[in-house]
Design a protein around this motif. Structure first.
Motif: not given
Length: 195
Positions: A169-172, A182, A178
């Motif tokens: 999620a952090k990479s999007l 999550r 994201a």
């Protein structure tokens, strides 16, 4: 007049927390000692009173999370490791896989913020990261109400879902995908708890 041991300890903690936040924001490679010390409101020369290398600081920053910002985070999320049980595990999953945690770059767990940096780091830093994961797994293992290999496997799976879901999620950033990732990780982890 020399500084007291307490002052030295407070200064060290200030440096470590400054580094932890900057590593979360920029990654290990892009953070300099000058940046850390400026952010802490200290001079570069003071760094060497506490650490020999930036790698030692990296180890301290990752290690500090469990009992520093991580303890604050657990308290805010209603997670009490001293009261194990499914409710505590549920609170951990809900808090860890929350939109708030995803958006809190400065306060994020190093397992989310720094996995690539850790993989390329020295064994001491990797050990600190491993200790964070072991603490999460232990918290889950103690709270799920099972014992032995089955409990261990379930706890490891939940930790992998929590950390992995948040890393993806952090990479999007700032996207619907994201939030979907999550939310899906959170829902699945909770369903495993009920299973």
């Amino acid at each position: 007049m020399p500084y007291s041991a307490e002052h030295k300890q407070q200064t060290r903690a200030k440096i470590v927390e400054s580094a932890r936040i900057l590593f979360n924001r920029h990654g290990f490679q892009d953070v300099t000692i000058d940046m850390v010390m400026e952010n802490a409101g200290l001079t570069r020369g003071g760094f060497y009173n506490h650490f020999k290398t930036k790698e030692q600081l990296h180890h301290a920053a990752v290690s500090s999370f469990l009992h520093g910002r991580g303890a604050e985070w657990r308290k805010d999320a209603g997670v009490d490791p001293g009261s194990p049980g499914e409710d505590m595990v549920r609170q951990m999953i809900l808090g860890y896989l929350s939109s708030e945690h995803l958006g809190d770059i400065d306060g994020q767990c190093p397992m989310i913020a720094l996995p690539s940096d850790i993989a390329r780091s020295n064994p001491q830093v990797q050990t600190s990261y491993s200790e964070l994961l072991q603490a999460m797994v232990g918290l889950f293992e103690n709270g799920i109400g099972k014992r032995g290999r089955e409990a261990r496997q379930q706890a490891l799976s939940m930790a992998a879902l929590c950390v992995g879901g948040m890393v993806i999620a952090k990479s999007l950033p700032d996207s619907e995908l994201a939030e979907e990732v999550r939310d899906a990780a959170q829902s699945f982890a909770l369903s495993q708890l009920a299973g």
